[in-house]
Every structure is written in C-alpha cells, then in structure tokens.
Design a protein around this motif. Sequence first.
Motif, mmCIF file in Angstrom:
data_model
loop_
_atom_site.group_PDB
_atom_site.id
_atom_site.type_symbol
_atom_site.label_atom_id
_atom_site.label_comp_id
_atom_site.label_asym_id
_atom_site.label_seq_id
_atom_site.Cartn_x
_atom_site.Cartn_y
_atom_site.Cartn_z
ATOM 1 N N TRP A 66 0.912 -1.197 0.066
ATOM 2 C CA TRP A 66 0.006 -0.019 -0.056
ATOM 3 C C TRP A 66 0.771 1.194 0.010
ATOM 4 C CZ3 TRP A 66 -5.068 -1.151 -0.853
ATOM 5 C CH2 TRP A 66 -5.345 -2.460 -0.341
ATOM 6 N N GLY A 67 0.619 2.081 -0.921
ATOM 7 C CA GLY A 67 1.312 3.379 -0.925
ATOM 8 C C GLY A 67 2.539 3.548 -1.687
ATOM 9 N N ARG A 68 2.530 2.313 -2.610
ATOM 10 C CA ARG A 68 3.645 2.345 -3.625
ATOM 11 C C ARG A 68 3.348 1.732 -4.813
ATOM 12 N NH1 ARG A 68 8.927 4.738 -2.825
ATOM 13 N NH2 ARG A 68 9.394 3.219 -4.536
ATOM 14 N N ARG A 69 3.753 2.085 -6.118
ATOM 15 C CA ARG A 69 3.468 1.394 -7.358
ATOM 16 C C ARG A 69 4.420 0.397 -7.926
ATOM 17 N NH1 ARG A 69 4.528 6.849 -8.641
ATOM 18 N NH2 ARG A 69 2.318 7.289 -8.392
ATOM 19 N N ASP A 70 5.390 0.207 -6.878
ATOM 20 C CA ASP A 70 6.310 -0.773 -7.298
ATOM 21 C C ASP A 70 6.324 -1.883 -6.112
ATOM 22 O OD1 ASP A 70 7.471 0.796 -5.426
ATOM 23 O OD2 ASP A 70 9.225 1.355 -6.763
ATOM 24 N N CYS A 71 7.248 -2.831 -6.335
ATOM 25 C CA CYS A 71 7.569 -3.642 -5.179
ATOM 26 C C CYS A 71 9.143 -3.460 -4.686
ATOM 27 C CB CYS A 71 7.371 -5.235 -5.908
ATOM 28 S SG CYS A 71 5.657 -5.577 -6.425
ATOM 29 N N PRO A 72 9.291 -4.009 -3.610
ATOM 30 C CA PRO A 72 10.720 -3.905 -2.871
ATOM 31 C C PRO A 72 11.701 -4.299 -3.750
ATOM 32 C CG PRO A 72 8.987 -4.851 -1.178
ATOM 33 C CD PRO A 72 8.329 -4.928 -2.407
ATOM 34 N N THR A 73 12.802 -3.561 -3.869
ATOM 35 C CA THR A 73 13.984 -4.179 -4.682
ATOM 36 C C THR A 73 15.024 -4.669 -3.913
ATOM 37 O OG1 THR A 73 14.863 -1.765 -4.254
ATOM 38 C CG2 THR A 73 13.597 -2.162 -6.323
ATOM 39 N N GLY A 74 14.931 -5.041 -2.784
ATOM 40 C CA GLY A 74 16.109 -5.640 -1.880
ATOM 41 C C GLY A 74 16.159 -7.118 -2.158
ATOM 42 N N SER A 75 14.984 -7.743 -2.754
ATOM 43 C CA SER A 75 15.134 -9.137 -3.011
ATOM 44 C C SER A 75 14.648 -9.347 -4.505
ATOM 45 C CB SER A 75 14.279 -9.931 -2.188
ATOM 46 O OG SER A 75 14.022 -11.113 -2.631
ATOM 47 N N SER A 76 15.472 -10.250 -5.057
ATOM 48 C CA SER A 76 15.189 -10.569 -6.502
ATOM 49 C C SER A 76 13.826 -11.634 -6.405
ATOM 50 C CB SER A 76 16.409 -11.219 -7.259
ATOM 51 O OG SER A 76 16.645 -12.452 -6.647
ATOM 52 N N LEU A 77 13.387 -12.100 -5.336
ATOM 53 C CA LEU A 77 12.436 -13.140 -5.302
ATOM 54 C C LEU A 77 11.301 -12.373 -5.618
ATOM 55 C CD1 LEU A 77 13.955 -15.582 -2.749
ATOM 56 C CD2 LEU A 77 13.913 -15.630 -5.156
ATOM 57 N N THR A 78 11.151 -11.170 -5.249
ATOM 58 C CA THR A 78 9.639 -10.296 -5.318
ATOM 59 C C THR A 78 9.632 -9.426 -6.529
ATOM 60 O OG1 THR A 78 9.862 -9.999 -2.796
ATOM 61 C CG2 THR A 78 8.255 -8.626 -3.942
ATOM 62 N N VAL A 79 8.282 -9.934 -7.174
ATOM 63 C CA VAL A 79 8.201 -9.219 -8.563
ATOM 64 C C VAL A 79 6.699 -8.569 -8.543
ATOM 65 C CG1 VAL A 79 9.603 -11.022 -9.823
ATOM 66 C CG2 VAL A 79 7.115 -11.564 -9.473
ATOM 67 N N LEU A 80 6.760 -7.606 -9.339
ATOM 68 C CA LEU A 80 5.368 -7.032 -9.581
ATOM 69 C C LEU A 80 4.543 -7.635 -10.387
ATOM 70 C CD1 LEU A 80 3.865 -4.052 -9.120
ATOM 71 C CD2 LEU A 80 4.836 -3.482 -11.408
ATOM 72 N N VAL A 81 3.356 -7.936 -9.823
ATOM 73 C CA VAL A 81 2.215 -8.396 -10.567
ATOM 74 C C VAL A 81 1.301 -7.582 -11.247
ATOM 75 C CG1 VAL A 81 -0.067 -9.846 -10.379
ATOM 76 C CG2 VAL A 81 1.939 -10.305 -8.899
ATOM 77 N N HIS A 82 0.796 -6.394 -10.548
ATOM 78 C CA HIS A 82 0.435 -5.277 -11.112
ATOM 79 C C HIS A 82 0.383 -4.072 -10.231
ATOM 80 C CE1 HIS A 82 -3.440 -4.834 -9.008
ATOM 81 N NE2 HIS A 82 -3.684 -5.893 -9.032
#
Length: 251
Positions: A66-82
């Motif tokens: 909530w409050g961001r249009r992107d996902c955390p960049t600290g982990s390559s395992l987390t990706v944006l769905v929408h």
Amino acid sequence: MRASENAKRLSRVIENTVQHERARREISGKRSEIRELKVQKRSAVVELKEDQYGMMDGGGVAYVRWGRRDCPTGSSLTVLVHSGYVAGTYYTSTGGGSNYLCIDANITYHRGRYSDGANGASHIYGAELRDSAWMHRLFDLSDTEKNYLRLNSLPCALCLAQLMITQIMIPGSSTCPKGWTLEYKGYIMGGGHSDKHASEFICVDQKPQVVPGTNTDETGANIQMVEPQCQSLLCEPFVAGRELQCVVCTY
C-alpha cells in the motif's frame, strides 16, 4: 604363521577401508554433481519463466504494498504482478464495502458487458490522505511527488514473493521475526474514526508515493494515521496518540 595371518587380515582391512573411502568420495562427488545439475536445471527453468511470465518456479505468496506502485527491490525473489490505485467507499456512506481495493491501473472493460450511468449500484472512490501536514515528518518523502502527502490519493502494488509460503503484517512492529524476510515497513492507516462506515487497517509504506494530479480536496474514501487510545489498551507499552508502525514479512 599366526603373525602372517594377522598381517594378511590387517592388509585386507586396510584395503577394504581404502576402497570404502574411495567409494564414499565417489558417491559424494556424484551427489555434488547431481545437486549442481539440479541447480543448473532450476536456474534454466527460472530464467525461462522469468522471460515468459516474470515469476519463478515454485509458487509464492502475494501481498499488497500500500502506498507504492512498485515492489521492494531488496530481493530478486519479489516481482510486480500489477500496480494500481487504492480505492474504497465514500467516507460518509453507511453502506458499501469496508475494505480497501488495489484497482489495476490498466483497467479493462469488455465490450457490451457494461451499462454506463448511475444505476443505484455500490460506489467506489479513490483513497485520499486526510491528515494534516504534521504526518510528513513521519514518512520518508524522497520518492513522494512534490514531497507532499495531504489530500493526495494513494497508489498500490500487488507483489509476488516467489518461493515463499506465507506472509504476515505485524501492527506495532518495525522488524520481522527471526528467519522471516522483510518486504516493507510503514504505518498503520485506515478510515477516520468519525466516518460513517467501517474500514480495514492497512500497512502504508514508510516511503510512499502518491497518484499525480490528485492533490486537491476531492473527497472520497478517507485514509488516516492510526493512533492507540488507552481506554482498553494498556498505556504501557502503548502511548496514547502515538502513531502505530507496521511491517510486512514473508517466510
């Protein structure tokens, strides 16, 4: 004679020991080769799925940032769905949904499958930050358009933490339990206490963005900081009127 037999027996024991150790090393080497092949195969599958679908083999868990249009960049395992916009029920409505939605920014309408105009249906509005400028000192505004939050609407992002099996949001904490992975941290927010309907509490990122072009008093779904009160919460360790932090963790 007996000494000779003992020597032969000892020689056989030593030979067997050497052979056993050689076999053990060969088996260990083969196992290492098999593990390496599995890693290489999995990496190839991962790269293929990343190219085709943007996600890794092995599933994962989804959460809303909530409050961001992107996902955390600290982990390559987390990706944006929408990514999209935080939306909810108008703050003076007595009906409608009580939860906030993360509506896809690339909204689609199927031709012939809608009826334009006000049809008495349930209504949904953008979620607007209603607290005064005092809240600015709580957040990192380095990614906030115009470094201003009040009266802006919030974006959101649906993120997939790949290979994880569960996710939690911990209100009142800024750290994850041992062994868990930090996705993001921030502050608990929700509808105003004088709003006409209930809403849920969500964890809004401590480094928020806003929806450009929404910094006017349009009204809609309210979203405000959450502060404990001591009537039924103990004043220790809680502090009345002090904003609640939160953290989202995966495992």
